[in-house]
Design an enzyme around this catalytic site. Structure first.
Site, short mmCIF file in Angstrom:
data_model
loop_
_atom_site.label_atom_id
_atom_site.label_comp_id
_atom_site.label_asym_id
_atom_site.label_seq_id
_atom_site.Cartn_x
_atom_site.Cartn_y
_atom_site.Cartn_z
N GLU A 470 2.63 51.16 14.78
CA GLU A 470 3.53 50.85 13.45
C GLU A 470 3.63 51.73 12.41
O GLU A 470 3.90 51.30 11.38
CB GLU A 470 3.05 49.27 13.19
CG GLU A 470 3.13 48.25 14.46
CD GLU A 470 2.73 46.85 13.93
OE1 GLU A 470 2.97 46.42 12.69
OE2 GLU A 470 2.37 46.05 15.06
N GLU A 591 2.87 28.90 6.77
CA GLU A 591 3.27 29.03 5.24
C GLU A 591 4.06 28.05 4.88
O GLU A 591 4.05 27.39 3.84
CB GLU A 591 4.06 30.36 4.94
CG GLU A 591 3.82 30.72 3.75
CD GLU A 591 3.45 32.11 3.34
OE1 GLU A 591 4.18 32.93 2.95
OE2 GLU A 591 2.44 32.65 4.05
N HIS A 681 -10.36 42.64 6.71
CA HIS A 681 -10.40 42.57 5.21
C HIS A 681 -11.31 43.42 4.61
O HIS A 681 -11.19 43.49 3.04
CB HIS A 681 -10.22 41.31 4.76
CG HIS A 681 -9.11 40.37 5.53
ND1 HIS A 681 -9.32 39.76 6.64
CD2 HIS A 681 -7.61 40.28 5.12
CE1 HIS A 681 -8.14 39.16 7.10
NE2 HIS A 681 -7.19 39.55 6.17
N CYS A 718 -6.75 41.15 12.50
CA CYS A 718 -5.49 41.42 12.14
C CYS A 718 -5.20 42.96 12.06
O CYS A 718 -6.04 43.49 12.45
CB CYS A 718 -5.30 40.77 10.56
SG CYS A 718 -3.61 40.76 10.02
N1 GLN Z 1 1.56 43.50 14.08
C1 GLN Z 1 1.31 43.37 12.80
C2 GLN Z 1 0.33 44.45 12.19
O1 GLN Z 1 -0.78 44.75 13.15
C3 GLN Z 1 0.75 42.16 12.44
C4 GLN Z 1 0.63 42.09 10.77
C5 GLN Z 1 0.05 40.67 10.23
O2 GLN Z 1 -0.12 39.67 11.05
N2 GLN Z 1 0.26 40.40 9.21
O3 GLN Z 1 0.18 45.04 11.35
ZN ZN Z 2 -2.39 39.09 11.06
#
Ligand code: GLN
Ligand code: ZN
Length: 748
Positions: A470, A591, A681, A718
């Site tokens: 990404e 959300e 995090h 994440c």
């Molecule tokens: N695919 C996204 C990433 O890895 C997912 C981000 C997210 O869940 N906030 O950045």
């Molecule tokens: Zn995430």
């Protein structure tokens, strides 16, 4: 009619507050300079509100971090470990907000504020908490405004909402603090009287959530106590984000001088008015313009709403008993359109940020319709799809059977969530393109180099399912907004998310369409570099919608389906081009989940789930669909998550106690799962043993085995975008080693 504002953006036109705080945290400026910046933002806001002829101007809506934390400090709800650390009050405040490494203090947890994207600091109440008036902030800020000749109305988070949002040690509950908190708020009122403050707002938005009989009793008890001591201070009960159906009678039975109700997000308040009327000795503040969205109010419609409210409540506009307000604090919209010169003028003319909303309020109050909106009527709107369109066939169980031999995964397949660390180089490359220093071709070549490195790194680490990293995306929603038709972007439309963090949501200004493929080229390139599957990465329609400012001229569901159709075309395109696993992220599905249980299906999930499913329903059974959620708090909507009908879901789990896994097992959850095995995090590198034991607990809770693929994936919590390269590589190596050791049954 009078006008009332309960809160105003406090970040500053150029995010001055954020910048000052960040330099303060880095030790570049001192306390004095920080407080001076804060003061000048407050003064500027007050002057603006006065110039706009707002009658009821707030104070104490300002915060260096968060208003709930401010309330905790005001009533002395500071946990001992912060109070006794020998820190200055300001440092203790920031230690609660964001931790203090030097003092070895972790931050208090943070949670989402009702249905907004704002986050508050969760107060902590323990055996040793002694609630009593312990601060000066509202009084100091009141005096500060008075020095400018402006009489304000302090806004304070109310005692009931405070207790509802707090966390409790051991067996303590809100009831244990009724006496203390009532006394503390009585002292606040006494102090107001002695300072010459004649009116305050108590924010009680917890009243718009589902309340038990016990909650309502608690509320009444607290306020009977407090209001018996209010003397000459006029007290307004302020609510936002919904209606107060569970406590209407009790609210009206208490001697509040004024009640503020939200008629935008709480149309139910209108029914309540119709049924019960409104006490004749009270002022009503009607929230009739949206404090949450960025569109100009349709003044004619608002005026019509006002006249209905006036008729049903018996509050005559000329009596002074009816005031107009926004549905909630204006904190949740950007500050001003004055810094948006580069926005398309057609779009700009239809928008209204906080500053512009002030004149909307006064013009509605003056019953003039200067601000009339001209809706962008769109010719070809998309229809709501039929269930047959959004249902993927065959069933998930059958799809699993066809996918198994194709992928031939080992037990506990390893993967990541999508993004890899965005280094200085990544950001510089993007900035260079923006400044025109490199061409689009050069940019593309640079991104491809990063992808190639990322793929070979993942192969070397030994992950089973790869990602492209990404690198071309700054943000998972912005990227899609910029590449689909129908979105506008502001230059300065920042909204506070928490503390110093602000987001700049795109605005959906017209029908959403996919004009060209968005992710296909790079996905195909990444897949060409490896025999292992590389996931195609898409952001889901609900997340794109929830992290944007939506239109108001068509229903949310309709916008969501438009986005879903665009994402669906992209997914089909990826499949046609040889991508075998497609991940559709729904990071923000939860959300906008309605606060009340009974609204969740009809007002949200009943279209949100079909919209997600529409993205995937055209794919072949052999194509594996993954989704990802950034949190683990979905125990209450487990069946809805399963109903997304994805093949695999990854979600955050490392910071939770894994009780969600029990809920999944109990509910017979069918989707294969990848609960995050470490917390991304934090920069900490988790050890192999630590990850291995997390995996073993997961296997046990889910009743799965470690010898053959059985639906459990191993992945981080994440995306890795915000992490450093070194710690990421080390963590992923440990993750792969841990999966291997559990697979082989070693080290138990
Ligand atoms: N695919 C996204 C990433 O890895 C997912 C981000 C997210 O869940 N906030 O950045
Ligand atoms: Zn995430």
């Amino acid at each position: 009619m009078k006008t009332c504002v309960a809160g105003y953006p406090r970040i500053g036109h150029r995010r001055e507050l954020k910048k000052a705080e960040e330099s303060f945290f880095r030790g570049e400026i001192g306390e004095r300079e920080l407080l001076e910046t804060a003061r000048s933002i407050r003064c500027e806001n007050w002057k603006r509100l006065r110039e706009s002829d707002i009658d009821s101007i707030p104070s104490n809506d300002f915060s260096l971090y968060d208003n709930v934390l401010d309330a905790a400090c005001l009533i002395g709800a500071i946990p001992e470990r912060y109070a006794n650390a020998g820190l200055s009050p300001l440092r203790a405040y920031f230690a609660m907000a964001r931790g203090d490494a030097e003092a070895d203090l972790k931050a208090l947890p943070m949670r989402k504020w009702f249905t907004t994207n704002y986050h508050y600091i969760v107060p902590e109440l323990t055996e040793s908490s002694r609630l009593r008036l312990s601060g000066d902030k509202p009084f100091d800020e009141y005096r500060e405004a008075l020095e400018l000749g402006i009489r304000t109305r302090p806004f304070i988070v109310g005692p009931f909402t405070f207790l509802k949002l707090a966390s409790y040690a051991g067996n303590l509950t809100a009831r244990d603090f009724v006496g203390q908190i009532s006394a503390a708020y009585r002292s606040i009122l006494d102090r107001c009287a002695s300072e010459g403050i004649d009116a305050i707002d108590l924010g009680e938005s917890a009243l718009v959530t589902d309340l038990s009989h016990e909650d309502v009793t608690l509320f009444s008890k607290i306020y009977r106590e407090i209001l018996s001591a209010k003397g000459r201070v006029s007290v307004r009960l302020h609510t936002s984000f919904g209606d107060i159906r569970d406590c209407w009678t009790e609210v009206m039975a208490l001697p509040f001088d004024s009640v503020a109700l939200d008629f935008v997000e709480g149309p139910g308040n209108l029914d309540l008015l119709a049924r019960h009327g409104f006490p004749s000795n009270r002022e009503l503040v009607a929230g009739v313009i949206s404090g949450r969205n960025v569109w100009k109010t349709d003044v004619a419609r608002a005026a019509c709403l006002v006249s209905r409210i006036s008729a049903l409540s018996g509050c005559d506009p000329s009596s002074g008993r009816l005031s107009l307000g926004a549905s909630c604090s204006l904190l949740h919209v950007p500050l001003s359109l004055t810094h948006e010169a580069s926005l398309n003028p057609g779009v700009r003319s239809r928008l209204s940020f906080a500053e512009e909303k002030l004149s909307e309020l006064t013009s509605i109050a003056a019953a003039d319709d200067r601000a009339r909106v001209n809706a962008d009527t769109t010719a070809d709107r998309y229809a709501i799809p039929y269930p047959a369109e959004w249902t993927r066939v065959p069933s998930r169980a059958e799809r699993k059977r066809s996918q198994r031999p194709i992928f031939a995964f080992p037990a506990l397949p390893t993967t990541t969530i999508g993004s890899f660390p965005q280094t200085h180089e990544t950001r510089e490359t993007r900035a260079a393109l923006r400044r025109g220093e490199i061409s689009a071709t050069e940019y593309d070549a640079a991104i491809r180099r990063m992808i190639a490195d990322c793929v070979s790194l993942q192969e070397e680490i030994g992950l089973d399912v790869l990602v492209h990293g990404e690198y071309e995306r700054n943000d998972m929603v912005e990227f899609f907004g910029q590449n689909l038709e129908g979105f506008a972007f502001t230059a300065n439309g920042w909204v506070q998310s928490y503390g110093t963090r602000c987001v700049k949501p795109p605005i959906i200004v017209s029908d959403v369409r996919r004009a060209r493929p968005l992710t296909v080229d790079l996905a195909v390139y990444a897949q060409s570099l490896s025999p292992k599957p590389v996931k195609g990465m898409l952001t889901g329609p609900v997340t794109i919608l929830n992290w944007s400012f939506p239109r108001e001229d068509i229903p949310l569901a309709e916008s969501c389906f438009q986005i879903a159709r665009a994402i669906r075309e992209e997914a089909l395109d990826l499949e046609r081009n040889g991508i075998k696993i497609i991940q559709i992220d729904e990071a923000a599905l939860k959300e906008k989940l309605p606060l009340r249980e009974s609204d969740r299906g009809p007002r949200y999930l009943d279209w949100a789930i079909p919209a997600f499913r529409l993205c995937a329903s055209g794919l072949r059974p052999e194509t594996q669909v993954h989704t990802h959620m950034c949190y683990s708090e979905f125990a209450d909507i487990v069946s809805a998550i399963d109903a997304l009908d994805a093949d695999v879901i990854t979600f955050e789990a490392a910071r939770s106690n894994l009780s969600l896994l029990d809920a999944l097992a109990d509910a017979g959850f069918e989707t294969d799962v990848g609960p995050g095995v470490y917390d991304i995090h934090s920069p900490r590198v988790p050890s192999v043993d630590e990850i291995a034991s997390a995996i073993r607990v997961m296997l046990e809770k889910l009743g799965r085995n470690a010898t053959a693929y059985d639906g459990l994936w191993v992945n981080p919590d994440c995306g890795l975008k915000t992490r450093g390269v070194e710690e990421t590589v080390a963590s992923l190596r440990n993750l792969v080693a841990a999966a291997k050791s559990v697979r082989e049954g070693s080290g138990t």
